[in-house]
Design a protein around this motif. Structure first.
Motif, PDB file in Angstrom:
ATOM      1  N   SER A 246       0.936  -1.351   0.005  1.00 10.99           N
ATOM      2  CA  SER A 246       0.033  -0.108   0.098  1.00 10.99           C
ATOM      3  C   SER A 246       0.823   1.198   0.023  1.00 10.99           C
ATOM      4  N   ILE A 247       1.998   1.055   0.696  1.00 12.05           N
ATOM      5  CA  ILE A 247       3.050   2.255   0.739  1.00 12.05           C
ATOM      6  C   ILE A 247       3.677   2.380  -0.808  1.00 12.05           C
ATOM      7  N   VAL A 250       1.516   4.368  -3.433  1.00 16.34           N
ATOM      8  CA  VAL A 250       1.451   5.955  -3.494  1.00 16.34           C
ATOM      9  C   VAL A 250       2.487   6.418  -4.332  1.00 16.34           C
ATOM     10  N   VAL A 251       3.496   5.646  -4.776  1.00 15.64           N
ATOM     11  CA  VAL A 251       4.625   6.055  -5.626  1.00 15.64           C
ATOM     12  C   VAL A 251       4.225   5.784  -6.723  1.00 15.64           C
ATOM     13  N   SER A 252       3.851   4.724  -7.370  1.00 19.29           N
ATOM     14  CA  SER A 252       3.897   4.390  -8.904  1.00 19.29           C
ATOM     15  C   SER A 252       2.384   4.467  -9.020  1.00 19.29           C
ATOM     16  N   ASP A 253       1.231   3.907  -8.502  1.00 16.55           N
ATOM     17  CA  ASP A 253      -0.212   4.082  -8.515  1.00 16.55           C
ATOM     18  C   ASP A 253      -0.316   3.149  -9.738  1.00 16.55           C
ATOM     19  N   PHE A 283      -4.194   4.068  -0.093  1.00 15.11           N
ATOM     20  CA  PHE A 283      -4.769   5.273  -0.191  1.00 15.11           C
ATOM     21  C   PHE A 283      -6.239   4.877  -1.051  1.00 15.11           C
ATOM     22  N   ALA A 285      -7.855   6.239  -3.658  1.00 13.87           N
ATOM     23  CA  ALA A 285      -7.733   6.062  -5.117  1.00 13.87           C
ATOM     24  C   ALA A 285      -6.910   4.839  -5.710  1.00 13.87           C
TER      25      ALA A 285
ATOM     26  N   GLY B 154       0.399   8.048 -12.897  1.00 10.94           N
ATOM     27  CA  GLY B 154      -0.080   6.937 -12.246  1.00 10.94           C
ATOM     28  C   GLY B 154      -1.598   6.551 -12.824  1.00 10.94           C
ATOM     29  N   HIS B 156      -4.182   5.933 -11.580  1.00  6.32           N
ATOM     30  CA  HIS B 156      -5.632   6.545 -11.163  1.00  6.32           C
ATOM     31  C   HIS B 156      -5.214   8.066 -10.665  1.00  6.32           C
ATOM     32  N   GLY B 157      -4.308   8.641 -11.517  1.00  2.00           N
ATOM     33  CA  GLY B 157      -3.984   9.879 -11.105  1.00  2.00           C
ATOM     34  C   GLY B 157      -3.430  10.182  -9.519  1.00  2.00           C
ATOM     35  N   ALA B 158      -3.041   9.112  -8.856  1.00  2.00           N
ATOM     36  CA  ALA B 158      -2.560   9.135  -7.663  1.00  2.00           C
ATOM     37  C   ALA B 158      -0.944   8.811  -7.560  1.00  2.00           C
ATOM     38  N   GLY B 159      -0.226   9.127  -8.685  1.00  2.00           N
ATOM     39  CA  GLY B 159       1.160   8.832  -8.785  1.00  2.00           C
ATOM     40  C   GLY B 159       1.757   9.909  -7.906  1.00  2.00           C
ATOM     41  N   GLY B 160       2.645   9.517  -6.923  1.00  2.00           N
ATOM     42  CA  GLY B 160       3.312  10.638  -5.955  1.00  2.00           C
ATOM     43  C   GLY B 160       2.402  11.001  -4.916  1.00  2.00           C
ATOM     44  N   GLU B 161       1.283  10.266  -4.545  1.00  2.00           N
ATOM     45  CA  GLU B 161       0.620  10.870  -3.383  1.00  2.00           C
ATOM     46  C   GLU B 161       1.124  10.419  -2.119  1.00  2.00           C
ATOM     47  N   ILE B 162       2.568  10.872  -1.887  1.00  2.00           N
ATOM     48  CA  ILE B 162       3.115  10.415  -0.820  1.00  2.00           C
ATOM     49  C   ILE B 162       2.705  10.686   0.374  1.00  2.00           C
ATOM     50  N   HIS B 164       0.323   9.939   1.737  1.00  2.00           N
ATOM     51  CA  HIS B 164      -0.610   9.028   2.277  1.00  2.00           C
ATOM     52  C   HIS B 164      -0.085   7.662   2.264  1.00  2.00           C
ATOM     53  N   GLY B 165       0.868   7.443   2.171  1.00  2.00           N
ATOM     54  CA  GLY B 165       1.486   6.570   2.528  1.00  2.00           C
ATOM     55  C   GLY B 165       1.554   5.899   4.022  1.00  2.00           C
ATOM     56  N   HIS B 166       1.231   4.862   4.492  1.00  2.00           N
ATOM     57  CA  HIS B 166       0.957   4.589   6.020  1.00  2.00           C
ATOM     58  C   HIS B 166       2.551   4.642   6.574  1.00  2.00           C
ATOM     59  N   GLU B 169       1.659   3.279  13.403  1.00  2.00           N
ATOM     60  CA  GLU B 169       0.232   2.665  13.823  1.00  2.00           C
ATOM     61  C   GLU B 169      -0.217   3.431  15.377  1.00  2.00           C
ATOM     62  N   CYS B 177      -8.127  11.790   4.232  1.00  2.00           N
ATOM     63  CA  CYS B 177      -8.462  10.595   3.139  1.00  2.00           C
ATOM     64  C   CYS B 177      -9.279   9.804   3.751  1.00  2.00           C
ATOM     65  N   ASN B 179      -7.912   7.161   5.680  1.00  2.00           N
ATOM     66  CA  ASN B 179      -7.197   6.067   6.601  1.00  2.00           C
ATOM     67  C   ASN B 179      -6.747   6.653   7.971  1.00  2.00           C
ATOM     68  N   GLU B 244      10.058   6.910   5.873  1.00  2.00           N
ATOM     69  CA  GLU B 244       8.878   6.649   4.969  1.00  2.00           C
ATOM     70  C   GLU B 244       9.823   6.965   3.569  1.00  2.00           C
TER      71      GLU B 244
END
Lengths: 310, 310
Positions: A246-247, A250-253, A283, A285, B154, B156-162, B164-166, B169, B177, B179, B244
């Motif tokens: 999942s992490i 978000v880089v390469s989607d 995420f 999306a 990406g 889904h247009g989410a490339g680089g949505e960094i 929102h990486g987990h 905890e 978002c 999460n 991260e």
């Protein structure tokens, strides 16, 4: 008119060779030994020889060959040289320069895990997709990131080295790479065995895994047989791998995540445990990213190596 | 001969407009208001108008314009349409189709964080590099992945949505978002304030941050002034973001990580805390990745938007 190409997958003991047409049909495959003596200096000449022989045997003209793609175990720079490849006993080797000199045919080189990713995207579990993450679950974890049908080599030949993303603070023993807590320490075939041993030591809950040596395959067989402890182990594996993927997404989607390697032979049950945690952590999306099993097995490398010259 | 292009950065309150030559020199910049009423239906016509006016004012021919690049806050598909852009009150909008109809000039569209990444790679903190990860530390965390001078949109247009990486905890409250435990919850400007509040509640150790409202800037000022509690907070921020980023780099393997956004104005001290943990966790081949501060500030978007049509 270029009609054919070669895809060559160099492993530590054998070199897999594929002769393809430019549509991507594998017309013939064979193997030669990997001669690692003398710092692996015979490997590329041996490959050039078998290619030249094949061209002669088939009565072809070199002008009909689009190119030679070669993958190797280790980081490969974009210009096709490596700084080292431990399993081949190589230091710095200019794969592209040397092969072009030996064969007179245009050559490209890439990392073996990246070749497998490209192969699966082209003709395997990811056929019809253009953006994917390939995860190879073997003794370690290999990976490859395909974006718009191209695999990401990276600035240091480390693109898609997803086995070495940090995944846990639970371990103290180091990974082969020198770090502590890499994904491959908890989610490869050896990683899931490590998780199993840690789980079994925790209490005395009965399990078919107790009192014997077991492999990753044994764990998945126990999962399928309904063993509760094995299920807990698979949950932990799924948590680590699903959360980490999942992490990465978000880089390469990507559109798709392809799971291959020896452990993927356990089948869709492996995907089930990964997806459960992937979808929890992903995420929004990227939550609906699809999962698929690899289908090319040991041929993924030659397919990917061939693709890279087309 | 195409000599010029436009880079347009649509924000929730203003549209930043840049007029560039094709070498990438910013010849003129100006702003117009973003009219979000009527579902934002006036935004693109307003932009077309200001572009047409600028072309007339300068006595240019449309044949001299290479293209128009437009970035928007939200995911943008590769064909240049968006499914929604909350801040612009947009549902589905075909940015490229509509702008080309309104102006007769070739248009491309991309996400605003991705535009900033491309802009910094072209003319900012990453100039001279071709592979980077851009991290924008503002109210949230934006990001962009540049590989071989192209930004990853990406699937889904989410490339680089960094953002929102987990990453942790430790939290129970959800991210915007949906999460829980996203990187931006602990490493954005609001994230570091959250970490600070959590730290201050732990004990009574004296700190200039106690007994008042404070911002991310106040925390960094306290760090620079030698406040020990602020240092602990910065360490935790550096741990989360550095760790991260080490995970992200095994995906794209960049040459450089560029840190921008409001919080980067605190300067190289921010980089110091991030790099410390980055280098601890990074895969061997990626450990020496360089870090740099962004330099284009609010102009990064118009530069990146312009670059995408060149």
């Amino acid at each position: 008119m270029k009609k054919y190409c070669f895809g060559i997958d160099i492993g530590g003991t054998t070199v897999k060779c594929g002769f393809f047409n430019t549509e991507g049909d594998l017309l013939e495959k064979w193997e030669i030994p990997t001669r690692t003596e003398e710092n692996g200096s015979r490997i590329l000449p041996d490959i050039a020889q078998t290619i030249n022989d094949k061209i002669a045997e088939r009565g072809l003209d070199k002008g009909e060959i689009e190119g030679i793609g070669i993958d190797v175990p280790g980081p490969v720079h974009e210009d096709g040289h490596v700084d080292f490849a431990v399993n081949l006993h190589w230091g710095v080797v200019d794969i592209v320069g040397e092969m072009e000199k030996l064969t007179g045919i245009r050559t490209k080189a890439l990392n073996d895990a990246n070749a497998a990713a490209l192969g699966e995207c082209w003709k395997g579990g990811g056929a019809g997709y253009h953006n994917l993450i390939m995860v190879t679950l073997g003794t370690g974890i290999g990976g490859g990131i395909v974006i718009n049908d191209k695999v990401i080599a990276g600035a240091h030949g480390a693109g898609g080295e997803i086995g070495h993303g940090h995944a846990t603070e639970e371990l103290t023993e180091p990974c082969n790479c020198g770090n502590v807590g890499c994904l491959e320490q908890v989610a490869s075939a050896t990683g899931i065995v490590r998780l199993a041993k840690m789980r079994l030591e925790k209490d005395d809950k009965p399990s078919v895994l107790r009192g014997r040596n077991f492999s990753a395959k044994d764990i998945w067989d126990a999962v399928k047989a309904g063993d509760e402890v094995a299920d807990e182990i698979a949950e932990k594996f799924g948590f680590y791998l699903g959360r980490e993927l999942s992490i990465y997404t978000v880089v390469s989607d990507p559109q798709l995540i392809v799971i291959g390697g020896g452990m993927s032979k356990a089948g869709t049950v492996v995907l089930d445990y990964i997806q459960k945690y992937y979808r929890q952590y992903a995420f929004a999306a990227c939550k609906e990213v699809e999962f698929a099993l690899a289908t090319l097995g040991n041929d993924a490398g030659i397919y990917g190596a061939a693709k890279v010259v087309l």
